[in-house]
Design an enzyme around this catalytic site. Structure first.
Site, short mmCIF file in Angstrom:
data_model
loop_
_atom_site.label_atom_id
_atom_site.label_comp_id
_atom_site.label_asym_id
_atom_site.label_seq_id
_atom_site.Cartn_x
_atom_site.Cartn_y
_atom_site.Cartn_z
N HIS A 10 -28.57 41.88 -45.00
CA HIS A 10 -28.66 42.45 -43.78
C HIS A 10 -29.00 41.74 -42.67
O HIS A 10 -30.07 42.54 -41.80
CB HIS A 10 -29.59 43.15 -44.22
CG HIS A 10 -29.49 45.14 -44.40
ND1 HIS A 10 -28.74 46.01 -45.40
CD2 HIS A 10 -30.09 46.09 -43.34
CE1 HIS A 10 -28.69 46.99 -45.32
NE2 HIS A 10 -29.71 47.19 -43.88
N ASP A 62 -28.12 47.65 -37.33
CA ASP A 62 -27.04 48.50 -37.64
C ASP A 62 -25.73 48.13 -38.40
O ASP A 62 -25.23 47.29 -38.07
CB ASP A 62 -26.76 49.42 -36.10
CG ASP A 62 -26.80 50.79 -37.26
OD1 ASP A 62 -26.41 51.27 -37.97
OD2 ASP A 62 -26.03 51.39 -36.66
N GLY A 63 -25.13 48.77 -39.03
CA GLY A 63 -23.39 48.78 -39.53
C GLY A 63 -23.42 47.61 -40.62
O GLY A 63 -22.45 47.44 -41.08
N GLY A 84 -24.12 48.13 -44.58
CA GLY A 84 -23.37 48.81 -45.00
C GLY A 84 -22.24 49.07 -44.83
O GLY A 84 -21.43 49.02 -45.79
N ARG A 85 -21.33 50.04 -43.50
CA ARG A 85 -19.80 49.39 -43.33
C ARG A 85 -19.83 48.13 -43.63
O ARG A 85 -18.00 47.60 -44.07
CB ARG A 85 -19.74 50.53 -42.62
CG ARG A 85 -20.13 51.91 -42.85
CD ARG A 85 -20.05 51.79 -41.02
NE ARG A 85 -21.56 52.14 -40.24
CZ ARG A 85 -21.96 51.96 -38.80
NH1 ARG A 85 -20.63 52.89 -38.27
NH2 ARG A 85 -23.13 52.45 -38.76
N MET A 86 -20.05 47.04 -43.09
CA MET A 86 -19.60 45.27 -42.91
C MET A 86 -19.65 45.63 -44.21
O MET A 86 -18.27 44.43 -44.68
CB MET A 86 -20.52 44.93 -41.77
CG MET A 86 -20.57 45.05 -40.59
SD MET A 86 -18.75 44.17 -40.13
CE MET A 86 -19.27 42.78 -40.89
N ARG A 131 -19.24 47.00 -46.64
CA ARG A 131 -17.44 47.24 -47.93
C ARG A 131 -16.56 47.20 -47.27
O ARG A 131 -15.46 46.63 -47.77
CB ARG A 131 -18.37 48.86 -47.20
CG ARG A 131 -19.66 49.35 -48.41
CD ARG A 131 -19.29 51.11 -48.22
NE ARG A 131 -19.50 52.31 -46.96
CZ ARG A 131 -20.61 51.53 -47.21
NH1 ARG A 131 -21.58 51.05 -47.20
NH2 ARG A 131 -20.63 52.26 -45.34
#
Length: 365
Positions: free
Chosen positions: A180, A184-185, A187-189, A191
C-alpha cells in the site's frame, strides 16, 4: 486440482490466440468493449460507477452522457495508465522499476494533487470497512515502504521465473496492495500491475488477459475483498499463507476466459446475422458496424459510428436515420446529447440471444 485449472486456462488462452490471429470486422469493437469493461470493473470496486457506453466515450475523448465530471476524471486517468500498460506489454526494451510504478500511479490519480500522486506515502495507512468504519488492514510502516518496493521490483524482474505467469501476476497484485505504498490508487494499481505482469509474459493483450471485469461484478467484489482479508489477516505479513489468494485469482482468470471466449463466438454469429438483415433491407453493409455496437451496448452516438467507418458527418447521420426508419434504432435527445438505442427489431434479436446464454463453470467445483 490447481495444475488442472492452470492447464484449462492455458488451453482457453491458446484458443483465443488462434481466433484473434484471424482478422474480423468486429475485432476493434470487441477489444474496445473489453477494455472499457476492465476499466469499469476496476473503478467500480473503488466506488466510481460509470456505464460501458460512457467509458467508451471517455476513451474516445468525448463528453460522457451520464457520468459526473469527478468520476469521468477517474476513468480517464485509469484509461491512460492502462493504455501505457498495453504499450509496455509489447515493448522490446523493458524493466520494472519503482519510478515506473510511481508514474502509473500519477497517471491514475494525478488529478488528486492533495493526495501526492506518484509519491510514496509519508506516514501510516489503514484500510477500513466502508460500511462499519472498522480497520480491516494496516499497511507496513512508512519507513519500510522504500525497501519493500525495491524488493518487489527486484522480484518482478527476476523472481520465481519458473512459476506460472498467472501465479506471478497474483503474487504481484497481492504484494503491491499489501505494501500500500501510495495515499490513494493502491487497489487499482495492484490490479493494473497484475495485468502488466501477464502482458510482459505475452499472454495476449491486457484487454483479454485482465481479470478486472470479473472482479468488479457484484458478489465477485465481495469475494475479492474476502480473499484479500483472509490472506492479509489484518496487517503486513511477508511470509503468510498464499494458496487461498492464488486459487481465487486462478478461478477469476478461468471464469473471465470463459466469458471472453463466449463473446468471441457470439460476436461472429451476431455480425453474420446482422449482415444478412442489412442486405435484405437494401442498406449499406457498413451499417452492420452501427448495429453491432447497439447490440453489445445500450446506445450508440453518431460520432462513434462516424469514426469507426471513416465517414463524413453527413454520411453517418444519413445511415443512422435509415436504420431508425427501418426499426433497427430508436433516436433520443438532440445535438450533442443525441444517441441511438435499440429499436424494436434489434430488441427482438437481443432478447433471443439473452435466452441462449451458457452459464459459466466454476473450475474448482
Amino acid at each position: 486440482m490447481d495444475k488442472a485449472v492452470l492447464e484449462e486456462i492455458e488451453e482457453m488462452r491458446r484458443d483465443l490466440k488462434y481466433r484473434l490471429a484471424e482478422t474480423h470486422r468486429w475485432d476493434g469493437q470487441l477489444r474496445r468493449q473489453l477494455q472499457a469493461r476492465a476499466i469499469q470493473g476496476s473503478n467500480s470496486i473503488e466506488g466510481y460507477q460509470a456505464s460501458v457506453e460512457d467509458i467508451q466515450s471517455i476513451m474516445a475523448g468525448e463528453e460522457p452522457l451520464e457520468t459526473s465530471a469527478p468520476v469521468a476524471r477517474e476513468i480517464a486517468g485509469y484509461q491512460q495508465a492502462l493504455t501505457f500498460i498495453q504499450l509496455l506489454s509489447r515493448a522490446s526494451v523493458f524493466r520494472f522499476d519503482v519510478g515506473l510504478l510511481n508514474s502509473l500511479n500519477f497517471m491514475m490519480i494525478g488529478h488528486h494533487r492533495d493526495k501526492t500522486p506518484g509519491v510514496v506515502r509519508p506516514g501510516g495507512i489503514y484500510v477500513r470497512n466502508s460500511a462499519t468504519g472498522e480497520v480491516v488492514y494496516e499497511g507496513p510502516d512508512a519507513e519500510q515502504v522504500p525497501g519493500l518496493m525495491d524488493q518487489l521490483v527486484e522480484w518482478l524482474n527476476g523472481g520465481d521465473p519458473d512459476a506460472p505467469s498467472y501465479v506471478r501476476g497474483a503474487m504481484a497484485h497481492f504484494n503491491l496492495v499489501s505494501i500500500h505504498p501510495w495515499r490513494d490508487g493502491n487497489g487499482r494499481m495492484s490490479r493494473a500491475l497484475q495485468t502488466l505482469v501477464l502482458g510482459r509474459d505475452q499472454i495476449l493483450t491486457p484487454e483479454f488477459s485482465s481479470i478486472e471485469e470479473w472482479l468488479g461484478l457484484g458478489e465477485n467484489t465481495i469475494d475479492y475483498y474476502r480473499a484479500l482479508r483472509e490472506t492479509q489477516q489484518g496487517a503486513w505479513r511477508p511470509h503468510g499463507e498464499m494458496l487461498g489468494w492464488v486459487r481465487f485469482c486462478l478461478k477469476a482468470h478461468h471464469m473471465q476466459a470463459q466469458r471472453v471466449r463466449q463473446r468471441l463466438a457470439e460476436a461472429g454469429e451476431i455480425w453474420m446475422l446482422l449482415e444478412e438483415q442489412v442486405d435484405a433491407d437494401g442498406l449499406n453493409s457498413r451499417t452492420v458496424s452501427a448495429l453491432y455496437e447497439v447490440f453489445v451496448n445500450r446506445r450508440l452516438r453518431r460520432s462513434r459510428y462516424q469514426a469507426d467507418e471513416g465517414l463524413s458527418q453527413g454520411q453517418a447521420a444519413r445511415d443512422l436515420r435509415d436504420l431508425a426508419a427501418k426499426g433497427w434504432l430508436r433516436p433520443y435527445g438532440e445535438t450533442k446529447g443525441r444517441f441511438y438505442a435499440p429499436g424494436p427489431r434489434m430488441e427482438r434479436i437481443k432478447a433471443d440471444f439473452a435466452e441462449r446464454v451458457t452459464p459459466l463453470r466454476d473450475p474448482y467445483r
